[in-house]
Design a protein around this motif. Structure first.
Motif, PDB file in Angstrom:
ATOM      1  N   SER A   1       0.842  -1.203   0.000  1.00 15.42           N
ATOM      2  CA  SER A   1       0.000   0.000   0.000  1.00 15.42           C
ATOM      3  C   SER A   1       0.870   1.244   0.000  1.00 15.42           C
ATOM      4  CB  SER A   1      -0.901   0.034   1.234  1.00 15.42           C
ATOM      5  OG  SER A   1      -1.781  -1.057   1.234  1.00 15.42           O
ATOM      6  N   ARG A   2       0.656   2.114  -1.001  1.00 13.92           N
ATOM      7  CA  ARG A   2       1.329   3.409  -1.003  1.00 13.92           C
ATOM      8  C   ARG A   2       0.462   4.313  -0.118  1.00 13.92           C
ATOM      9  NH1 ARG A   2       3.136   8.530  -0.326  1.00 13.92           N
ATOM     10  NH2 ARG A   2       4.861   9.035  -1.692  1.00 13.92           N
ATOM     11  N   GLY A   3       0.823   4.378   1.161  1.00 13.38           N
ATOM     12  CA  GLY A   3       0.096   5.219   2.107  1.00 13.38           C
ATOM     13  C   GLY A   3       0.566   6.646   2.019  1.00 13.38           C
ATOM     14  N   SER A   4      -0.023   7.494   2.888  1.00  7.10           N
ATOM     15  CA  SER A   4       0.370   8.903   2.858  1.00  7.10           C
ATOM     16  C   SER A   4      -0.216   9.651   4.046  1.00  7.10           C
ATOM     17  CB  SER A   4      -0.126   9.556   1.559  1.00  7.10           C
ATOM     18  OG  SER A   4      -1.509   9.321   1.385  1.00  7.10           O
ATOM     19  N   MET A   5       0.455  10.748   4.403  1.00  9.81           N
ATOM     20  CA  MET A   5      -0.081  11.713   5.362  1.00  9.81           C
ATOM     21  C   MET A   5       0.144  13.099   4.753  1.00  9.81           C
ATOM     22  SD  MET A   5       0.804  10.168   9.123  1.00  9.81           S
ATOM     23  CE  MET A   5       2.569  10.477   9.133  1.00  9.81           C
ATOM     24  N   SER A   6      -0.890  13.947   4.782  1.00 10.49           N
ATOM     25  CA  SER A   6      -0.761  15.283   4.179  1.00 10.49           C
ATOM     26  C   SER A   6      -1.215  16.397   5.113  1.00 10.49           C
ATOM     27  CB  SER A   6      -1.563  15.350   2.870  1.00 10.49           C
ATOM     28  OG  SER A   6      -2.946  15.253   3.154  1.00 10.49           O
ATOM     29  N   LEU A   7      -1.803  16.029   6.250  1.00 10.32           N
ATOM     30  CA  LEU A   7      -2.387  17.032   7.141  1.00 10.32           C
ATOM     31  C   LEU A   7      -1.561  17.099   8.429  1.00 10.32           C
ATOM     32  CD1 LEU A   7      -4.997  18.858   7.150  1.00 10.32           C
ATOM     33  CD2 LEU A   7      -6.073  17.043   8.480  1.00 10.32           C
ATOM     34  N   GLY A   8      -0.639  18.070   8.471  1.00  8.19           N
ATOM     35  CA  GLY A   8       0.220  18.214   9.641  1.00  8.19           C
ATOM     36  C   GLY A   8      -0.476  18.928  10.787  1.00  8.19           C
ATOM     37  N   ALA A   9       0.206  18.956  11.927  1.00 12.93           N
ATOM     38  CA  ALA A   9      -0.379  19.528  13.144  1.00 12.93           C
ATOM     39  C   ALA A   9      -0.773  20.996  12.953  1.00 12.93           C
ATOM     40  CB  ALA A   9       0.612  19.379  14.291  1.00 12.93           C
ATOM     41  N   SER A  10      -0.014  21.732  12.140  1.00 13.93           N
ATOM     42  CA  SER A  10      -0.335  23.162  11.978  1.00 13.93           C
ATOM     43  C   SER A  10      -1.647  23.366  11.216  1.00 13.93           C
ATOM     44  CB  SER A  10       0.808  23.878  11.251  1.00 13.93           C
ATOM     45  OG  SER A  10       0.880  23.420   9.912  1.00 13.93           O
ATOM     46  N   HIS A  11      -2.155  22.328  10.560  1.00 12.51           N
ATOM     47  CA  HIS A  11      -3.424  22.411   9.841  1.00 12.51           C
ATOM     48  C   HIS A  11      -4.518  21.559  10.489  1.00 12.51           C
ATOM     49  CE1 HIS A  11      -0.614  23.959   6.775  1.00 12.51           C
ATOM     50  NE2 HIS A  11      -1.655  24.654   6.365  1.00 12.51           N
ATOM     51  N   GLY A  12      -4.325  21.200  11.767  1.00 15.18           N
ATOM     52  CA  GLY A  12      -5.367  20.465  12.481  1.00 15.18           C
ATOM     53  C   GLY A  12      -5.227  18.963  12.433  1.00 15.18           C
ATOM     54  N   GLY A  13      -4.152  18.451  11.816  1.00 16.95           N
ATOM     55  CA  GLY A  13      -3.928  17.006  11.792  1.00 16.95           C
ATOM     56  C   GLY A  13      -3.154  16.560  13.025  1.00 16.95           C
ATOM     57  N   LEU A  14      -2.919  15.271  13.138  1.00 14.07           N
ATOM     58  CA  LEU A  14      -2.194  14.757  14.302  1.00 14.07           C
ATOM     59  C   LEU A  14      -0.676  14.678  14.084  1.00 14.07           C
ATOM     60  CD1 LEU A  14      -2.959  13.634  17.175  1.00 14.07           C
ATOM     61  CD2 LEU A  14      -2.679  11.352  16.173  1.00 14.07           C
ATOM     62  N   PRO A  15      -0.195  14.271  12.885  1.00 18.78           N
ATOM     63  CA  PRO A  15       1.260  14.107  12.721  1.00 18.78           C
ATOM     64  C   PRO A  15       1.995  15.455  12.672  1.00 18.78           C
ATOM     65  CG  PRO A  15       0.126  13.629  10.655  1.00 18.78           C
ATOM     66  CD  PRO A  15      -0.936  13.851  11.675  1.00 18.78           C
ATOM     67  N   PRO A  16       3.286  15.451  13.022  1.00 22.90           N
ATOM     68  CA  PRO A  16       4.060  16.693  12.907  1.00 22.90           C
ATOM     69  C   PRO A  16       4.200  17.076  11.431  1.00 22.90           C
ATOM     70  CG  PRO A  16       5.507  14.819  13.396  1.00 22.90           C
ATOM     71  CD  PRO A  16       4.101  14.312  13.486  1.00 22.90           C
ATOM     72  N   ASP A  17       4.335  18.376  11.179  1.00 22.88           N
ATOM     73  CA  ASP A  17       4.448  18.855   9.799  1.00 22.88           C
ATOM     74  C   ASP A  17       5.621  18.199   9.059  1.00 22.88           C
ATOM     75  OD1 ASP A  17       2.303  20.398  10.382  1.00 22.88           O
ATOM     76  OD2 ASP A  17       3.362  22.325  10.335  1.00 22.88           O
ATOM     77  N   SER A  18       6.666  17.850   9.822  1.00 21.30           N
ATOM     78  CA  SER A  18       7.862  17.287   9.176  1.00 21.30           C
ATOM     79  C   SER A  18       7.605  15.914   8.556  1.00 21.30           C
ATOM     80  CB  SER A  18       8.989  17.170  10.204  1.00 21.30           C
ATOM     81  OG  SER A  18       8.591  16.288  11.241  1.00 21.30           O
TER      82      SER A  18
END
Ligand code: ZN
Length: 452
Positions: A153-170
């Motif tokens: 599975s080619r997964g992904s995360m695009s929503l960092g903490a500065s935009h209301g997501g859980l993962p760090p922007d980095s």
């Protein structure tokens, strides 16, 4: 075309249409495909390769429908041992951000080896972070070395903490780059042929780490290619449900429907807190679920309503989930946990041993969209595993050796045959030395935790 004969098994549990269990059973395969299954006396007596499975129970190769291989590097991390999902993730994200391409390769090889040894012949992995130049290609290469049938599975995360997501922007990626890389790996690797050894899945990580736009665009991209499926996390914990209500005003099932992630080409991990309406919707549409009981217990997420899902016709497979929340990749043990946890609410017959085995084989095959694995009959891939039941773990249970595999302590497989190739022989991997792999893996894990 090489032939393989596995004979003299104590019993072969076929999981075929009649659910036949054949005493003194045998399997004859040619070029990776089963030609005959039956009593040893009625099959050809020789082949290019012959396995004598006296004292072994043979079952279809187990199918793992949810995992994060890279997490074998962060098992039992002290700070993350006693936390629920969101706190657990926030604790681990900074450690995972240090993983290198070598870390992805070595952890994937270790997890694939562990799965193969535990009786798995088809694995799905959900890789959703790509730090320090890592690529999906790194884990594909590693799994091919072990010899498992693989759905990457080619997964992904695009929503960092500065935009209301859980993962760090980095740790998040640009959405255009995500979609372009999904297209690249599909066009490079995806094989939609019967008996394919490698397929690609498009898999944005979760409602709290990607945008709704990415979910919709990922679905459109996947659906442009035959056999490319969609996978994500859904309704794992109560705070996960609350996030969905707060951010989108939707319950998880409604969110999935809203972004177009309903249908027999989608499967969702966990679904511990799926509403009755969503269960009915999943059942009507053939939307699949990867049930991960060990991880759900470990993180105190709850017990997924698997019995209700099965009653509603939902396709359900099993997943060991990432090794930082299990902390194991033992698929036979996961089937045992599935059987035990459904009973906790008070019904000792809620899930039988044979139903648990069915989730781990036919159930997983259906969730991955495959009709060429999960049962042992002519025309199916020669994917089967054999457990030696002559040891102490099964003593006293041989009046029902098939049920014993689920009820007794979970042992490793003695033989793993994937696409007609023996990848585990007498409990050892055929393709690689495990000791140096473990040594390198542990060195990488130590470096990750110490931050060196
Ligand atoms: Zn997961």
């Amino acid at each position: 075309m090489p032939t393989l004969l596995a004979k003299n098994a104590l019993v072969v549990a076929t999981l075929d249409d009649e659910r036949r269990e054949i005493p003194d059973g045998a399997i004859f395969a040619r070029d990776g495909v089963i030609e005959q299954v039956g009593p040893s006396v009625s099959l050809p007596q020789t082949a290019d390769e012959v396995l004598d499975l006296t004292g072994h129970v043979v079952i279809p190769g187990l199918v793992n429908t949810h995992h994060h291989f890279y997490q074998t590097l962060t098992r039992a991390v002290p700070d993350a041992q006693n936390k629920e999902l969101f706190d657990w993730l926030v604790t681990l994200y900074p450690i995972w951000a240090r993983i290198t391409p070598e870390g992805i390769r070595v952890s994937a090889k270790l997890a694939a080896a562990e799965l193969a040894l535990s009786g798995c012949t088809t694995a799905s992995d959900h890789l959703y972070l790509f730090p320090n130049g890592s690529r999906l290609d790194d884990e594909i290469e590693a799994v091919q070395e072990v010899g498992l049938r693989f759905h990457a599975s080619r997964g992904s995360m695009s929503l960092g903490a500065s935009h209301g997501g859980l993962p760090p922007d980095s740790l998040v990626e640009d959405e255009d780059a995500i979609l372009a890389d999904c297209q690249r790996v599909i066009e490079t690797y995806h094989d939609n042929a019967r008996y394919a050894m490698l397929r690609i899945t498009v898999a944005p990580c979760s409602p709290f780490s990607v945008t709704q736009d990415l979910m919709r665009e990922a679905a459109a991209l996947a659906r442009a290619y035959p056999g490319v499926r969609l996978h994500t996390h859904l309704a794992e914990t109560r705070p996960d449900v609350q996030y969905s209500l707060d951010q989108f005003g939707l319950l998880p099932g409604e969110y999935a429907e809203d972004v177009g992630w309903i249908g027999d080409d989608c499967w969702h991990a966990h679904c511990v807190h799926l509403s009755p309406d969503a269960i009915a919707l999943f059942g009507r549409t053939g939307t699949g679920v990867a049930h991960c009981p060990g991880s759900n217990a470990r993180l105190a997420s709850g017990i997924s309503p698997v019995v209700e899902m099965l009653r509603a016709g939902v396709p359900v497979g099993l997943g060991v989930d990432g090794s930082a929340s299990n902390d194991s990749s033992h698929l036979l043990n996961e089937a045992r946990l599935a059987m035990l946890f459904q009973r906790v609410k008070g019904d000792p017959a809620a899930l039988t041993a044979r139903q648990a085995l069915e989730l781990a084989t036919l159930g997983g095959a259906r969730v991955l969209g495959r009709d060429d694995i999960g049962a042992l009959k002519p025309g199916m891939a020669a994917d089967f595993v054999a457990f030696d039941v002559r040891g102490i773990d099964y003593a006293g249970a041989l009046h029902d050796p098939v049920a014993a595999l689920l009820f007794c302590a979970s042992t490793n497989a003695a033989f793993n045959v994937t696409h007609g190739r023996v990848i585990v022989r007498e409990g050892r991997l055929a393709s690689l030395e495990i000791e140096p792999l473990i040594e390198r893996h542990n060195a990488l894990a130590r470096a990750l935790l110490s931050g060196d």
